[in-house]
Design an enzyme around this catalytic site. Sequence first.
Site, mmCIF file in Angstrom:
data_model
loop_
_atom_site.group_PDB
_atom_site.id
_atom_site.type_symbol
_atom_site.label_atom_id
_atom_site.label_comp_id
_atom_site.label_asym_id
_atom_site.label_seq_id
_atom_site.Cartn_x
_atom_site.Cartn_y
_atom_site.Cartn_z
ATOM 1 N N TRP A 41 0.838 -1.202 0.000
ATOM 2 C CA TRP A 41 0.000 0.000 0.000
ATOM 3 C C TRP A 41 0.872 1.250 0.000
ATOM 4 O O TRP A 41 0.582 2.219 -0.692
ATOM 5 C CB TRP A 41 -0.960 0.002 1.193
ATOM 6 C CG TRP A 41 -1.967 -1.112 1.148
ATOM 7 C CD1 TRP A 41 -2.125 -2.113 2.064
ATOM 8 C CD2 TRP A 41 -2.955 -1.355 0.131
ATOM 9 N NE1 TRP A 41 -3.136 -2.956 1.681
ATOM 10 C CE2 TRP A 41 -3.668 -2.520 0.501
ATOM 11 C CE3 TRP A 41 -3.312 -0.707 -1.057
ATOM 12 C CZ2 TRP A 41 -4.716 -3.044 -0.262
ATOM 13 C CZ3 TRP A 41 -4.343 -1.231 -1.824
ATOM 14 C CH2 TRP A 41 -5.032 -2.381 -1.420
ATOM 15 N N ASP A 78 -1.536 6.848 6.386
ATOM 16 C CA ASP A 78 -2.558 5.898 5.952
ATOM 17 C C ASP A 78 -2.839 4.998 7.157
ATOM 18 O O ASP A 78 -1.997 4.189 7.544
ATOM 19 C CB ASP A 78 -2.032 5.086 4.757
ATOM 20 C CG ASP A 78 -3.009 4.007 4.287
ATOM 21 O OD1 ASP A 78 -4.063 3.839 4.927
ATOM 22 O OD2 ASP A 78 -2.705 3.346 3.280
ATOM 23 N N LYS A 111 -12.270 -1.592 7.223
ATOM 24 C CA LYS A 111 -11.495 -2.449 8.115
ATOM 25 C C LYS A 111 -11.852 -2.248 9.583
ATOM 26 O O LYS A 111 -12.015 -3.206 10.302
ATOM 27 C CB LYS A 111 -10.010 -2.247 7.876
ATOM 28 C CG LYS A 111 -9.588 -2.988 6.602
ATOM 29 C CD LYS A 111 -8.446 -2.377 5.869
ATOM 30 C CE LYS A 111 -8.315 -3.042 4.499
ATOM 31 N NZ LYS A 111 -7.530 -2.251 3.559
HETATM 32 C C1 PLP Z 1 -6.986 -1.793 2.489
HETATM 33 C C2 PLP Z 1 -5.938 -0.772 2.490
HETATM 34 C C3 PLP Z 1 -5.858 0.216 1.492
HETATM 35 C C4 PLP Z 1 -6.778 0.249 0.303
HETATM 36 O O1 PLP Z 1 -8.025 0.667 0.668
HETATM 37 P P1 PLP Z 1 -9.170 0.919 -0.424
HETATM 38 O O2 PLP Z 1 -10.221 1.574 0.405
HETATM 39 O O3 PLP Z 1 -9.558 -0.420 -0.966
HETATM 40 O O4 PLP Z 1 -8.633 1.796 -1.486
HETATM 41 C C5 PLP Z 1 -4.870 1.169 1.613
HETATM 42 N N1 PLP Z 1 -3.995 1.155 2.627
HETATM 43 C C6 PLP Z 1 -4.042 0.218 3.597
HETATM 44 C C7 PLP Z 1 -3.056 0.273 4.713
HETATM 45 C C8 PLP Z 1 -5.007 -0.772 3.557
HETATM 46 O O5 PLP Z 1 -5.059 -1.702 4.518
#
Ligand code: PLP
Length: 353
Positions: A100, A167, A191
Amino acid sequence: MVYNFNAGPSILPKEVFEEAAAAVLNYNDSGLSILEYGHRTPAFEGIMQEARDLMKELMGLDDNHQVLFLHGGASTQFMQVPMNLLDLKESAAYTDTGLWAAKAIKEAKLFGKPEIVCSSKDKNYSFLPKDFAVPNDSKYLHITTNNTIYGTQWQKIPVTSNSMVADMSSDILSRDLNFNAFDLIYAGAQKNIGAAGVTVVVVNKNILGKVKRNIPTMMDYRNHIAEGSMLNTPPVFAVYTCMLTLRWLKKQGGVKAIEKINNEKAALLYAEVDRNSLFKGTVAAEDRSKMNVCFVMEDGQKEAGFLQYATDNKIIGIKGHRSVGGFRASLYNAMPLSSVAYLVELMKAFENN
Ligand SMILES: *Cc1c(COP(=O)(O)O)cnc(C)c1O
């Protein structure tokens, strides 16, 4: 009953499912489904306001920090962040700690000069490199607080005098942090906060409006702040589900209380990974994630057997990401300690047979 260890979309509290399901049939005795509810109604404005207020309260945010509910997932933030914060000739520091993070770096190249200040890529992202410096002229330092795929998590957030961007998709609201220390935080909701379809962005309004480029209307955070996340039709049901989950989290005692349980869950599972002769962890012990526990078997040939055994016993979603292999058990806020204990019992039973 099944035990859902999926990495995302993932488990949410049962009462959230029940309330959300009831609202799909008849929202608050209105005779309307939440799915047909207008976003410009006082009721929905109340939902949006409550979701925003709960985020602020649970994260302990000051008034400079604005909470937005946007479309496009965390992946859209990979570009929206540099588009709003970085001019083409300016640099920003990025930590390359997983897939990511690497995607965030790729997008930042379209809008400025991301500089990779550390990387654990050559060790398949199995640890977090801590010995790095952030150049003074970096507009911000970007970190991924929890690397969902590899199961690493910054247990101590790097300290820098630069602006911080994070993030937090897979560990937001799972532990107590000084969230005000970040100028921008983003997280896909699926999540730890709610249903897929909405992304939470927390931004310090004072860092906006400094770049020279023209930003498209929908990409400019300032427009979303001005319109209270209703610049266009928001994902009504996803925001509603977030609000229900945030209410639930507050009822549990908030972030500090859930962190205590999250620590217990992770400790229980890692202790078994370490004790059980069949299994071993995949990442540096000090960087182990409390949200995504990654492990493999000493004898890789046995992995299909354990996966089958777990599946037969109603465990869902513990197959590891293809780039790590083995297993990954995601222990998000809504995962009860008893479910982790159940998985541990299965690991013990498998060893004994
Ligand atoms: C799941 C995830 C993403 C991607 O998320 P989307 O909402 O599907 O774009 C980005 N960064 C991390 C750390 C993730 O766990």
